[in-house]
Design an enzyme around this catalytic site. Structure first.
Site, PDB file in Angstrom:
ATOM      1  N   LYS A  12       0.867  -1.179   0.000  1.00 61.92           N
ATOM      2  CA  LYS A  12       0.000   0.000   0.000  1.00 61.92           C
ATOM      3  C   LYS A  12       0.904   1.230   0.000  1.00 61.92           C
ATOM      4  O   LYS A  12       1.602   1.513   0.976  1.00 61.92           O
ATOM      5  CB  LYS A  12      -0.876  -0.025   1.253  1.00 61.92           C
ATOM      6  N   ASP A  71       2.088   4.971   0.207  1.00 66.75           N
ATOM      7  CA  ASP A  71       1.635   6.115   0.985  1.00 66.75           C
ATOM      8  C   ASP A  71       1.797   7.394   0.169  1.00 66.75           C
ATOM      9  O   ASP A  71       2.804   8.076   0.242  1.00 66.75           O
ATOM     10  CB  ASP A  71       2.463   6.194   2.272  1.00 66.75           C
ATOM     11  N   TYR A 100      -3.097   0.471  -9.643  1.00 62.78           N
ATOM     12  CA  TYR A 100      -3.321  -0.840  -9.026  1.00 62.78           C
ATOM     13  C   TYR A 100      -4.731  -1.407  -9.200  1.00 62.78           C
ATOM     14  O   TYR A 100      -5.048  -2.456  -8.667  1.00 62.78           O
ATOM     15  CB  TYR A 100      -2.976  -0.787  -7.541  1.00 62.78           C
ATOM     16  N   LYS A 159      -2.305  -2.630   8.093  1.00 63.94           N
ATOM     17  CA  LYS A 159      -1.396  -1.516   8.378  1.00 63.94           C
ATOM     18  C   LYS A 159      -0.117  -2.003   9.038  1.00 63.94           C
ATOM     19  O   LYS A 159      -0.166  -2.749  10.016  1.00 63.94           O
ATOM     20  CB  LYS A 159      -2.082  -0.522   9.321  1.00 63.94           C
ATOM     21  N   CYS A 182      22.940  35.110  19.729  1.00 64.41           N
ATOM     22  CA  CYS A 182      23.387  33.744  19.486  1.00 64.41           C
ATOM     23  C   CYS A 182      23.509  33.025  20.827  1.00 64.41           C
ATOM     24  O   CYS A 182      24.175  33.523  21.729  1.00 64.41           O
ATOM     25  CB  CYS A 182      24.734  33.762  18.770  1.00 64.41           C
ATOM     26  N   CYS A 229      27.549  32.296  21.416  1.00 63.09           N
ATOM     27  CA  CYS A 229      28.576  33.314  21.648  1.00 63.09           C
ATOM     28  C   CYS A 229      27.999  34.654  22.103  1.00 63.09           C
ATOM     29  O   CYS A 229      28.746  35.560  22.457  1.00 63.09           O
ATOM     30  CB  CYS A 229      29.428  33.511  20.400  1.00 63.09           C
ATOM     31  N   CYS A 283      23.938  33.783  13.212  1.00 56.27           N
ATOM     32  CA  CYS A 283      24.933  34.418  14.062  1.00 56.27           C
ATOM     33  C   CYS A 283      26.029  34.904  13.116  1.00 56.27           C
ATOM     34  O   CYS A 283      26.629  34.114  12.406  1.00 56.27           O
ATOM     35  CB  CYS A 283      25.498  33.410  15.058  1.00 56.27           C
ATOM     36  N   CYS A 325      32.441  32.442  16.061  1.00 55.90           N
ATOM     37  CA  CYS A 325      31.516  31.832  17.015  1.00 55.90           C
ATOM     38  C   CYS A 325      31.938  30.387  17.245  1.00 55.90           C
ATOM     39  O   CYS A 325      32.207  29.657  16.296  1.00 55.90           O
ATOM     40  CB  CYS A 325      30.100  31.877  16.446  1.00 55.90           C
TER      41      CYS A 325
HETATM   42 ZN   LIG Z   1      27.455  32.742  17.747  1.00 55.36          ZN
END
Ligand SMILES: [Zn+2]
Length: 660
Positions: free
Chosen positions: A114, A116, A223, A310, A404, A407, A422, A427
């Site tokens: 079956k 999906d 099908y 199922k 961020c 940092c 950022c 960083c």
């Molecule tokens: Zn950063």
């Protein structure tokens, strides 16, 4: 050519194109090259342009999509599309068998996977596709003919006479590989991503602009013959007829003699599930005899001659405990769902992706929500939606951070862009990613340098850039905690060993945008040292065969940046190999290899190294310029493609002879 001759020529061309189309998209076994196919299509286009009144809706030129629609027309199905009753265990299948046998005896079944995706009904009159519709409420659906015509494996005109005036049912789906590729491209553009392949298929079919649909990687399996003006005896016959008429039918459909055999085959299909390139959420068991279908009839909702079984769900609900923020390699902030651990299709999931802040807002997902989680194939688990009915009023929205989380630098969001970044190049989140990338198996392959060790190195301030790794002493490592004499020595040795990696790995490990493993090998084959590469202009780089323009520009930009040159200098200073001493005339100099399937006597990395040692290049995808395709056990789609392109395909044994 007069009009009459043109008409004949057009007919001939269409037949040829339809035939090749079928060979390519349905049988996966083309008999002409893409080039020859395109030539036929161009010829037809030219003729149709000259004689526009000869264009018909079933012409192969009509697959590219048309002007957008205002809305869809509602149409009535020739025969109502009933849904199937679901079962969740084998005993329920045996109950189904008992019910069937109250009406009919000598029952055979056909079991099929079956798919999906999105259910569709296709109507053909006199062998020509006249209408395609969504399932809708089962009685009426939307007319999506324009969209369905863009799917090449759906025939616009049927072959032969086996089926002429028919309505057929099938499922349109997006393959898992197509889905991943599509979402990856969308994420790069920061566009809308689909939660799963089913949504991708259904969402695509609801597009009003069929030209967009034409660009989506959709496919289909047909099908069932729901209406037919000719007599067929069994469902098995119907599947054969569909195939003969040019439809794509699922090769896993199988006739079985009784319900126990059906159950065994269901088990087998469930085992196969993970290896397929499309989502299968269960199996359908149908009575084979069509005469018996008539006797069995239907209940108010479902046919009595079919049932669906199922498989274990790949969806679960759980509580979203928190939304964490991840900072990626390029500085992008991504929300990640931290979940109450839950089993989804046999795997415990405690984190799921939320893609980006726009998705978060669009789906209105809040901390404390009950959420629906889904896994498809080996794609990272996703949060499909929050279940708003379960809210208690204490759930909290996650606000886009102003700074961020790693940092503390203020984040930026470019006008019209979804991504929040950022901007701090130093960083430590970005640095951490860079180091992980640098040390990864395909790059400098530094063993024993795990994520937590990198974290500690950064925390202690021992590493500010990747070159600093090579300045670490064993004493430094010992001080990190968690290390003993032996393990510290191991890490130290791995770092030392990586100094000798070949040039292609070093190039790859620098993390230059658009420079993957393959591009790095091309560059290492062309340039003898990192210095030579650094001096190359972007024009010169564009001349490197197989290297894309984007890569060429990115490389030039990379080496035009002072910090990067300083980094290279530092690497050289500490003794990292940045030159390739070439033995002249290596036996496989410049030859390109692709591997597919499992090798028995050696691992993939070992095989790749053998190729590289002999001057060859290992590519990840199949193209016309590949010299050897090495095929192991259970090869994938690369093998199919290699056959199509008529490439030189060799076995593992032949490969070993080549490199010995
Ligand atoms: Zn950063």
């Amino acid at each position: 050519m007069n009009k009459n001759e043109a008409k004949k020529e057009i007919k001939k061309l269409r037949e040829q194109i339809n035939y090749h189309n079928y060979k390519y998209y349905v049988e996966n076994n083309p008999v002409v090259s893409d080039y020859e196919y395109d030539k036929l299509l161009k010829k037809l286009e030219k003729l149709e342009l000259e004689y526009p009144d000869l264009i018909t809706p079933d012409s192969p030129t009509q697959r590219v999509g048309e002007e957008p629609l205002e809305g869809f027309k509602t149409v009535e199905h020739k025969v109502p599309m009933l849904s199937l009753a679901n079962t969740y265990n084998y005993d329920e299948l045996r109950d189904f068998d008992d019910r069937v046998k109250k009406y009919v005896l000598d029952v055979e079944y056909v079991v099929e996977p079956k798919i999906d995706g999105a259910g569709v009904a296709l109507l053909y009159e006199n062998g020509v596709l006249v209408r395609g519709a969504t399932r809708g409420d089962g009685v009426r659906g939307d007319d999506i003919t324009q969209n369905l015509k863009t799917i090449h494996s759906i025939p616009l005109r049927l072959y032969g006479d086996v089926l002429k005036n028919v309505e057929v049912r099938g499922e349109v789906y997006m393959s898992l590989s197509g889905f991943k590729k599509y979402n990856r491209k969308q994420s790069e553009k920061e566009g809308i991503v689909f939660a799963n392949p089913r949504n991708a298929a259904a969402g695509s079919l609801r597009q009003l602009d069929s030209r967009i649909v034409a660009k989506r990687p959709l496919d289909n399996f047909i099908y069932f013959v729901s209406y037919n003006d000719k007599d067929l005896k069994t469902h098995e016959n119907a599947l054969d007829a569909l195939k003969k008429a040019g439809f794509r039918t699922n090769p896993l459909a199988k006739k079985v003699k009784d319900i126990e055999e059906a159950i065994n085959y269901c088990k087998k299909l469930e085992d196969l599930r993970e290896s397929l390139d499309y989502e299968v959420d269960g199996a359908v068991i149908k009575v084979n005899s069509l005469a018996q279908h008539k006797i069995l009839g239907r209940t108010s909702k479902n046919p009595r001659w079919a049932i669906s079984y199922k498989f274990t769900a790949k969806q679960s609900t759980t509580r979203l405990n928190d939304i964490a923020i991840q900072v990626g390699r390029t500085g992008t902030l991504t929300p990640v769902a931290i979940l109450e651990p839950v089993e989804v299709g046999g795997v415990t999931v405690s984190r799921a992706t939320l893609h980006n802040f726009d998705e978060l807002k669009r789906k209105d997902i809040r901390i404390g929500d009950t959420v629906l989680i889904e896994r498809s194939g080996d794609v990272i688990p996703q949060v499909v939606k929050s279940i708003k009915e379960k809210r208690k009023g204490v759930e909290k929205r996650k606000i886009i951070p102003k700074k961020c989380p790693v940092c503390g630098t203020e984040v930026v969001r470019a006008e019209g862009e979804v991504a929040v970044r950022c901007p701090n190049k130093n960083c430590s989140a970005r640095l951490k990613w860079r180091i992980r990338y640098f040390a990864s198996r395909d790059a400098m392959d530094i063993d024993h340098l795990g994520e937590s060790t990198i974290d500690k190195l950064l925390e202690e301030g021992l590493v500010d850039n990747i070159a600093d790794l090579y300045f670490l002493k064993k004493e430094d490592i010992l001080k990190l905690g968690g290390f003993k004499e032996k393990s510290a020595q191991n890490l130290f040795d791995s770092i030392e060993k990586s100094k000798k990696q070949d040039l292609s790995r070093l190039i790859y490990s620098l993390g230059i945008r658009h420079v993957g493993k393959y591009a790095a090998q091309l560059l290492a084959a062309k340039y003898n040292s990192i210095d030579e590469l650094a001096k190359a202009s972007s024009e010169e780089l564009k001349e490197v065969y197989g290297l894309g323009e984007k890569s060429a520009d990115a490389i030039a930009t990379f080496f035009a940046t002072d910090e990067n040159i300083q980094l290279i200098d530092k690497l050289k200073e500490i003794g990292v190999k940045t030159k390739e001493e070439r033995k002249k005339d290596l036996p496989l100099q410049g030859k390109k290899f692709v591997f597919t399937g499992g090798l028995v006597s050696l691992t993939r990395p070992e095989a790749s190294d053998l190729v590289k040692q002999m001057g060859g290049i290992v590519a990840s995808s199949v193209g016309k310029d590949i010299d050897y395709v090495v095929v192991g056990e259970s090869p994938g789609s690369k093998y199919e493609k290699a056959k199509k392109l008529n490439l030189n395909i060799i076995s593992e044994d032949e490969f070993k002879k080549l490199v010995s």
